[in-house]
Motif scaffolding. Structure first.
Motif, mmCIF file in Angstrom:
data_model
loop_
_atom_site.group_PDB
_atom_site.id
_atom_site.type_symbol
_atom_site.label_atom_id
_atom_site.label_comp_id
_atom_site.label_asym_id
_atom_site.label_seq_id
_atom_site.Cartn_x
_atom_site.Cartn_y
_atom_site.Cartn_z
ATOM 1 N N PHE A 4 1.043 -1.420 -0.024
ATOM 2 C CA PHE A 4 0.180 0.162 -0.032
ATOM 3 C C PHE A 4 1.064 1.227 -0.051
ATOM 4 C CE2 PHE A 4 0.258 -1.477 4.388
ATOM 5 C CZ PHE A 4 0.950 -0.828 4.929
ATOM 6 N N TYR A 6 1.459 5.111 1.448
ATOM 7 C CA TYR A 6 1.311 5.766 2.740
ATOM 8 C C TYR A 6 1.585 7.254 2.690
ATOM 9 C CZ TYR A 6 2.915 6.812 7.699
ATOM 10 O OH TYR A 6 3.322 7.351 8.828
ATOM 11 N N ILE A 35 -3.408 -2.856 11.746
ATOM 12 C CA ILE A 35 -2.194 -3.382 11.283
ATOM 13 C C ILE A 35 -2.214 -4.913 11.382
ATOM 14 C CG2 ILE A 35 0.320 -3.677 11.781
ATOM 15 C CD1 ILE A 35 0.254 -0.587 12.246
ATOM 16 N N LYS A 39 -1.979 -7.614 8.204
ATOM 17 C CA LYS A 39 -1.130 -8.604 8.331
ATOM 18 C C LYS A 39 -1.822 -9.948 7.937
ATOM 19 C CE LYS A 39 1.985 -8.631 11.668
ATOM 20 N NZ LYS A 39 2.672 -8.458 12.977
ATOM 21 N N ASP A 50 -2.171 8.531 7.583
ATOM 22 C CA ASP A 50 -1.675 8.080 8.832
ATOM 23 C C ASP A 50 -1.982 9.409 9.753
ATOM 24 O OD1 ASP A 50 -0.490 7.778 11.579
ATOM 25 O OD2 ASP A 50 1.380 7.428 10.816
ATOM 26 N N GLN A 102 1.561 -2.138 26.208
ATOM 27 C CA GLN A 102 1.973 -1.792 24.790
ATOM 28 C C GLN A 102 0.724 -1.454 23.809
ATOM 29 O OE1 GLN A 102 2.695 -4.753 26.636
ATOM 30 N NE2 GLN A 102 4.657 -5.496 25.820
ATOM 31 N N ARG B 22 4.914 -0.880 3.804
ATOM 32 C CA ARG B 22 4.346 -1.805 4.735
ATOM 33 C C ARG B 22 5.545 -2.433 5.496
ATOM 34 N NH1 ARG B 22 3.391 -6.569 0.327
ATOM 35 N NH2 ARG B 22 5.275 -6.283 -0.989
ATOM 36 N N LEU B 24 7.384 -3.200 8.751
ATOM 37 C CA LEU B 24 7.241 -3.032 10.178
ATOM 38 C C LEU B 24 8.576 -2.528 10.924
ATOM 39 C CD1 LEU B 24 5.487 -6.328 10.666
ATOM 40 C CD2 LEU B 24 4.408 -4.129 10.959
ATOM 41 N N SER B 45 0.909 -9.416 17.434
ATOM 42 C CA SER B 45 0.714 -8.459 18.572
ATOM 43 C C SER B 45 -0.019 -9.059 19.914
ATOM 44 C CB SER B 45 -0.043 -7.205 17.984
ATOM 45 O OG SER B 45 -1.186 -7.651 17.525
ATOM 46 N N THR B 51 8.925 -6.382 22.117
ATOM 47 C CA THR B 51 8.520 -4.973 22.563
ATOM 48 C C THR B 51 9.989 -4.071 22.643
ATOM 49 O OG1 THR B 51 6.889 -6.106 24.072
ATOM 50 C CG2 THR B 51 8.038 -3.782 24.897
ATOM 51 N N VAL B 59 6.217 -0.592 23.063
ATOM 52 C CA VAL B 59 5.274 -0.798 22.250
ATOM 53 C C VAL B 59 5.892 -2.123 21.440
ATOM 54 C CG1 VAL B 59 4.792 1.544 21.716
ATOM 55 C CG2 VAL B 59 6.272 0.326 20.256
ATOM 56 N N LYS B 60 4.770 -3.047 20.913
ATOM 57 C CA LYS B 60 5.026 -4.001 20.249
ATOM 58 C C LYS B 60 5.427 -3.872 18.681
ATOM 59 C CE LYS B 60 2.086 -6.680 23.183
ATOM 60 N NZ LYS B 60 0.741 -7.491 23.330
ATOM 61 N N CYS B 62 6.191 -5.153 16.141
ATOM 62 C CA CYS B 62 5.543 -5.945 15.179
ATOM 63 C C CYS B 62 4.396 -5.404 14.689
ATOM 64 C CB CYS B 62 5.464 -7.412 15.571
ATOM 65 S SG CYS B 62 3.827 -7.976 16.277
ATOM 66 N N THR B 63 3.627 -4.428 15.485
ATOM 67 C CA THR B 63 2.508 -3.844 15.124
ATOM 68 C C THR B 63 2.435 -2.281 14.969
ATOM 69 O OG1 THR B 63 1.693 -5.738 16.761
ATOM 70 C CG2 THR B 63 -0.015 -3.899 15.886
ATOM 71 N N ILE B 64 3.670 -1.885 14.480
ATOM 72 C CA ILE B 64 3.794 -0.308 14.181
ATOM 73 C C ILE B 64 4.582 -0.340 12.923
ATOM 74 C CG2 ILE B 64 5.804 -0.324 16.001
ATOM 75 C CD1 ILE B 64 5.317 2.855 16.091
ATOM 76 N N LEU B 65 4.201 0.387 11.972
ATOM 77 C CA LEU B 65 4.968 0.659 10.906
ATOM 78 C C LEU B 65 6.231 1.181 10.847
ATOM 79 C CD1 LEU B 65 2.101 1.466 8.583
ATOM 80 C CD2 LEU B 65 3.112 -0.892 8.620
ATOM 81 N N ALA B 67 7.104 3.389 9.058
ATOM 82 C CA ALA B 67 6.953 4.799 8.676
ATOM 83 C C ALA B 67 6.366 5.638 9.912
ATOM 84 C CB ALA B 67 6.092 4.743 7.315
ATOM 85 N N GLN B 68 5.498 4.842 10.713
ATOM 86 C CA GLN B 68 4.906 5.540 11.833
ATOM 87 C C GLN B 68 5.927 6.029 13.103
ATOM 88 O OE1 GLN B 68 2.162 2.053 12.487
ATOM 89 N NE2 GLN B 68 0.839 3.845 13.114
ATOM 90 N N ALA B 69 7.085 5.252 12.892
ATOM 91 C CA ALA B 69 8.258 5.562 13.685
ATOM 92 C C ALA B 69 9.142 6.571 13.241
ATOM 93 C CB ALA B 69 8.998 4.408 14.229
#
Lengths: 264, 163
Positions: A4, A6, A35, A39, A50, A102, B22, B24, B45, B51, B59-60, B62-65, B67-69
């Motif tokens: 995708f 972003y 997410i 997945k 976002d 978390q 995409r 992670l 997650s 973590t 945070v986990k 595996c459940t944040i891109l 790009a978000q970080a």
């Protein structure tokens, strides 16, 4: 995950414009449901918009008898907010019981109510308190917002910006959590508000709903005894590997009574 | 498919990478930066083995891109020890043998370290509640909880001594 695009807009107007120009785009809030869904390849959006760079969407404030929480405010921030603890402790406790630490560091109130998972916690507070959902274009009363399983009154590309909670005289939320996920097998939010007693139930049905017979009984007498023996029909309730419809119906009565007992 | 350029701080060092949208965060850490101390357990997650701290919050990954970080300050298990001295939580896990196979340990340590910043004197119940997002299939959690209690005591004593 399927591939995708972003984007990370820096204004709500830009986010709305992007969504309007691409009907296959999806909003990304905290991502705690989206997410994992991506997945598992259960969704294939063309792009994620976002909202994480919109600082104006996160924050907690009180204006008179209204508590206002920005859509991108994380569960952990609601749980440890002094403003929420003083104004609406039931909401702080609810937020503190969502998922795990978390998840609470990423998940947002806006994401939770827009997703309207039938077992999510926040929808019960929004409906139970008669909150108002504010979007980029209008205000929607809680009674009109939740329309069904994973469904809301939002239009295509409409973004929730904040939730306005009128402060109740007293309120409490009690849930029977799934021991693995912490989602509500059943959760009951009870509130004595300025416009009467409201009882909202999550986890039990295809979406959050109000329990009219419990509201009537508590209007007559706001005591645990008033709801003793009250029955909610199991007819339209969920039945799955976690609990039968009959068990969920029973839990509604048990949890409503416990919630009232904490504030009566 | 497009790629994005992300820049973030990992364990105090500025890093940049070109990634797919995409990607992670855990993939960026393990595959681009070769920081393989962060484990992927369930990839759904739930287990918490992945973590890490993002801007000071567990945070986990595996459940944040990735790009978000972008722009975030990330700390992984590799960045916890300072100048070759183990963090008090790491030392306590060793002392109390808060592990058996060790696979969940990086996540347990990162999650516990975050707890002790936010709550320096947690009760046993608070420790167990906080660690709900971290699953260990070996230990029964008993020594993990003891280790966190011990680390809390050590950190409080260190803080007191510094005053």
């Amino acid at each position: 995950m399927y591939a995708f695009d972003y984007t990370r807009p820096t204004s709500v107007a830009d986010a709305v414009a992007t969504l309007a120009s691409d009907s296959d785009a999806t909003v990304l809030a905290g991502g705690m449901t989206l997410i994992p869904t991506l997945k598992q390849r259960l969704a294939q959006p063309s792009q994620l918009v976002d909202l994480g760079a919109l600082p104006g969407l996160a924050g907690i404030r009180r204006e008179g008898d209204t508590l206002i929480i920005g859509a991108m405010t994380r569960h952990a921030d609601v749980a440890r907010s002094e403003i929420v603890a003083a104004a609406l402790p039931a909401l702080a406790a609810l937020a503190d019981g969502i998922g795990d630490a978390q998840v609470r560091h990423r998940g947002t109130i806006g994401g939770s109510i827009v997703n309207h998972d039938p077992a999510a916690d926040y929808p019960s507070a929004v409906l139970g308190l008669g909150a108002t959902v504010v979007t980029d274009r209008r205000q929607i009363a809680a009674d009109d917002f939740f329309t069904g399983l994973f469904a809301t009154a939002l239009e295509e590309g409409e973004i929730v910006t904040e939730v306005r909670f009128p402060l109740p005289k007293r309120a409490a939320y009690v849930k029977f959590p799934n021991p693995a996920s912490r989602y509500a097998v059943v959760g009951v939010f009870v509130a004595e508000t300025g416009s009467g007693v409201r009882v909202a139930v999550t986890g039990a049905g295809p979406g959050v709903f109000r329990a009219g017979n419990f509201e009537a009984a508590l209007t007559a007498s706001f005591t645990p005894k008033a709801v003793e023996g009250l029955v909610w029909s199991a007819d339209d309730l969920n039945s799955d590997m976690h609990a039968s419809a009959g068990y969920r119906a029973h839990l509604i009565g048990v949890l409503a009574k416990r919630a009232v007992a904490t504030i009566a | 498919m497009t790629t994005l350029s992300v820049s973030l701080t990992v364990n105090g060092k500025k890093v940049s990478a070109d990634v797919e949208p995409r990607t992670l965060l855990v993939q960026l850490l393990r595959e681009n930066l070769h920081l393989t101390g962060t484990h992927v357990g369930c990839d759904t997650s739930q287990c918490g083995a992945c973590t890490v701290h993002v801007n000071g919050d567990s945070v986990k990954s595996c459940t944040i891109l990735a790009a978000q970080a972008d722009g975030a300050d990330v700390r992984t298990i590799e960045g916890l020890a300072q100048a070759g001295v183990l963090h008090a939580v790491q030392e306590a896990f060793r002392e109390h043998h808060g592990l058996q196979c060790g696979f969940c340990t990086p996540g347990m340590v990162m999650s516990s370290a975050d707890l002790l910043v936010k709550n320096p004197n947690p009760s046993e119940h608070e420790i167990r509640t906080w660690l709900e997002g971290n699953i260990c299939r070996c230990t029964g959690y008993h020594n993990i909880v003891k280790a966190v209690q011990h680390a809390a005591q050590t950190l409080r004593q260190t803080a007191q001594a510094a005053e």
